[in-house]
Design a protein around this motif. Sequence first.
Motif, PDB file in Angstrom:
ATOM      1  N   UNK A 198       0.835  -1.203   0.000  1.00 17.77           N
ATOM      2  CA  UNK A 198       0.000   0.000   0.000  1.00 17.77           C
ATOM      3  C   UNK A 198       0.869   1.252   0.000  1.00 17.77           C
ATOM      4  N   UNK A 199       1.980   1.206   0.744  1.00 16.37           N
ATOM      5  CA  UNK A 199       2.881   2.349   0.793  1.00 16.37           C
ATOM      6  C   UNK A 199       3.501   2.654  -0.551  1.00 16.37           C
ATOM      7  N   UNK A 200       3.784   1.621  -1.333  1.00 13.17           N
ATOM      8  CA  UNK A 200       4.321   1.833  -2.682  1.00 13.17           C
ATOM      9  C   UNK A 200       3.327   2.582  -3.560  1.00 13.17           C
ATOM     10  N   UNK A 201       2.054   2.517  -3.185  1.00 10.20           N
ATOM     11  CA  UNK A 201       1.001   3.242  -3.910  1.00 10.20           C
ATOM     12  C   UNK A 201       0.636   4.534  -3.184  1.00 10.20           C
ATOM     13  N   UNK A 202       1.536   4.987  -2.329  1.00 13.46           N
ATOM     14  CA  UNK A 202       1.409   6.254  -1.604  1.00 13.46           C
ATOM     15  C   UNK A 202       0.164   6.309  -0.725  1.00 13.46           C
ATOM     16  N   UNK A 203      -0.081   5.231   0.020  1.00 10.81           N
ATOM     17  CA  UNK A 203      -1.170   5.226   0.995  1.00 10.81           C
ATOM     18  C   UNK A 203      -0.619   5.799   2.304  1.00 10.81           C
ATOM     19  N   UNK A 204      -1.047   6.994   2.715  1.00 11.13           N
ATOM     20  CA  UNK A 204      -0.421   7.661   3.861  1.00 11.13           C
ATOM     21  C   UNK A 204      -0.475   6.859   5.158  1.00 11.13           C
ATOM     22  N   UNK A 205      -1.637   6.276   5.474  1.00 13.56           N
ATOM     23  CA  UNK A 205      -1.760   5.569   6.747  1.00 13.56           C
ATOM     24  C   UNK A 205      -0.902   4.309   6.776  1.00 13.56           C
ATOM     25  N   UNK A 206      -0.740   3.644   5.632  1.00 15.73           N
ATOM     26  CA  UNK A 206       0.128   2.471   5.576  1.00 15.73           C
ATOM     27  C   UNK A 206       1.579   2.873   5.822  1.00 15.73           C
ATOM     28  N   UNK A 207       1.998   3.967   5.211  1.00 21.06           N
ATOM     29  CA  UNK A 207       3.359   4.461   5.430  1.00 21.06           C
ATOM     30  C   UNK A 207       3.570   4.845   6.891  1.00 21.06           C
ATOM     31  N   UNK A 208       2.558   5.468   7.500  1.00 19.38           N
ATOM     32  CA  UNK A 208       2.707   5.862   8.896  1.00 19.38           C
ATOM     33  C   UNK A 208       2.697   4.646   9.816  1.00 19.38           C
ATOM     34  N   UNK A 209       1.934   3.609   9.454  1.00 18.26           N
ATOM     35  CA  UNK A 209       1.954   2.376  10.242  1.00 18.26           C
ATOM     36  C   UNK A 209       3.358   1.773  10.247  1.00 18.26           C
ATOM     37  N   UNK A 210       4.025   1.810   9.095  1.00 15.26           N
ATOM     38  CA  UNK A 210       5.404   1.315   9.023  1.00 15.26           C
ATOM     39  C   UNK A 210       6.341   2.204   9.837  1.00 15.26           C
ATOM     40  N   UNK A 211       6.114   3.510   9.787  1.00 18.19           N
ATOM     41  CA  UNK A 211       6.943   4.425  10.572  1.00 18.19           C
ATOM     42  C   UNK A 211       6.847   4.105  12.057  1.00 18.19           C
ATOM     43  N   UNK A 212       5.628   3.874  12.536  1.00 19.41           N
ATOM     44  CA  UNK A 212       5.441   3.579  13.956  1.00 19.41           C
ATOM     45  C   UNK A 212       6.005   2.208  14.314  1.00 19.41           C
ATOM     46  N   UNK A 213       5.869   1.244  13.394  1.00 19.45           N
ATOM     47  CA  UNK A 213       6.399  -0.093  13.654  1.00 19.45           C
ATOM     48  C   UNK A 213       7.915  -0.051  13.799  1.00 19.45           C
ATOM     49  N   UNK A 214       8.580   0.716  12.939  1.00 18.46           N
ATOM     50  CA  UNK A 214      10.036   0.833  13.049  1.00 18.46           C
ATOM     51  C   UNK A 214      10.439   1.651  14.275  1.00 18.46           C
ATOM     52  N   UNK A 215       9.622   2.601  14.637  1.00 18.00           N
ATOM     53  CA  UNK A 215       9.968   3.418  15.801  1.00 18.00           C
ATOM     54  C   UNK A 215       9.922   2.600  17.086  1.00 18.00           C
ATOM     55  N   UNK A 216       8.896   1.740  17.216  1.00 15.14           N
ATOM     56  CA  UNK A 216       8.694   1.012  18.470  1.00 15.14           C
ATOM     57  C   UNK A 216       9.058  -0.468  18.377  1.00 15.14           C
ATOM     58  N   UNK A 217       9.590  -0.905  17.240  1.00  9.40           N
ATOM     59  CA  UNK A 217       9.973  -2.305  17.111  1.00  9.40           C
ATOM     60  C   UNK A 217       8.780  -3.239  17.113  1.00  9.40           C
ATOM     61  N   UNK A 218       7.744  -2.886  16.366  1.00 12.08           N
ATOM     62  CA  UNK A 218       6.537  -3.702  16.285  1.00 12.08           C
ATOM     63  C   UNK A 218       6.534  -4.540  15.015  1.00 12.08           C
ATOM     64  N   UNK A 219       5.588  -5.468  14.935  1.00 17.17           N
ATOM     65  CA  UNK A 219       5.384  -6.311  13.750  1.00 17.17           C
ATOM     66  C   UNK A 219       6.633  -7.110  13.383  1.00 17.17           C
ATOM     67  N   UNK A 220       7.418  -7.461  14.374  1.00 15.32           N
ATOM     68  CA  UNK A 220       8.610  -8.260  14.136  1.00 15.32           C
ATOM     69  C   UNK A 220       9.779  -7.480  13.572  1.00 15.32           C
ATOM     70  N   UNK A 221       9.659  -6.158  13.511  1.00 20.91           N
ATOM     71  CA  UNK A 221      10.731  -5.320  12.981  1.00 20.91           C
ATOM     72  C   UNK A 221      11.619  -4.819  14.117  1.00 20.91           C
ATOM     73  N   UNK A 222      12.896  -4.708  13.840  1.00 14.67           N
ATOM     74  CA  UNK A 222      13.818  -4.134  14.814  1.00 14.67           C
ATOM     75  C   UNK A 222      13.632  -2.617  14.854  1.00 14.67           C
ATOM     76  N   UNK A 223      13.699  -2.012  16.036  1.00 16.07           N
ATOM     77  CA  UNK A 223      13.602  -0.550  16.093  1.00 16.07           C
ATOM     78  C   UNK A 223      14.668   0.090  15.205  1.00 16.07           C
ATOM     79  N   UNK A 224      14.244   1.060  14.422  1.00 19.40           N
ATOM     80  CA  UNK A 224      15.160   1.711  13.486  1.00 19.40           C
ATOM     81  C   UNK A 224      14.663   3.140  13.289  1.00 19.40           C
TER      82      UNK A 224
END
Length: 246
Positions: A198-224
């Motif tokens: 969805x982010x590749x199609x410029x969906x703002x909320x999807x991009x922000x969900x990824x931003x928050x996941x990387x910020x807090x280390x959610x969804x199996x992602x390492x904090x970055x």
Amino acid sequence: MSASRPVRLAVLVGGVFVLGGGAALCLGGLREGGHPEADRFTAAAAPSPPSRPGAPPPSGMEARALGFRLLTLADPGEVLAGMDSLARAAEQGDVEAQVSLGRIYLKGLLSVPRDAARARAWLLRAAPSHHPSAAYFLGVMSQNGDGVMADPAEAARWFEIAARGGSPDAMFLLANAYRAGAGVPKNDEKAVELYESAGEREHPAALQALAMAYRYGELGLEPDEAESRRYTMEAEHAIQHRQAPP
């Protein structure tokens, strides 16, 4: 995007991502007063007036454009004439006209009362074509219990069809379902994959969900923090520059 552009990190407030400065990204399938998908397309609707009495009904992209234009009209006579044209086209099997009627009845206008049952009926007429907008709205209705019993599994099934058809809104809502395990088995990896699509199609909320996941280390992602800032900036860019799909 310039690297010097200020970054406004987001916080989650009542189901809405709120960026510094007041910009908000809705996480649900519907915004108050309308649909994100319909809101995106309205500005791209063709400026031609509804069909004249006796004229052939619109078809294909003409029907689609007329449907979005009716969402912007205030004159009841024009709206009802346009609805009549769409209904004639829809009865003849035009899928875009069927989807347009479903969208209008789902939203409701001053001269066309909201009618979830009629909306669902028209969307189901279009569903065999796997039209992504029809599947998306049917998914939202199943998710919210609008005109039908709430059914997360049925909602996810419709979102899957719409996502395969390229709908970023459906990708986002399906990602939310995998994230929460709502109607589908919980799967963080699948959620990230769908947010990215969805982010590749410029969906703002999807991009922000990824931003928050990387910020807090959610969804199996390492904090970055760097990735979090990158996705936040991409979300801000998408809010301002996202284009209506063809």
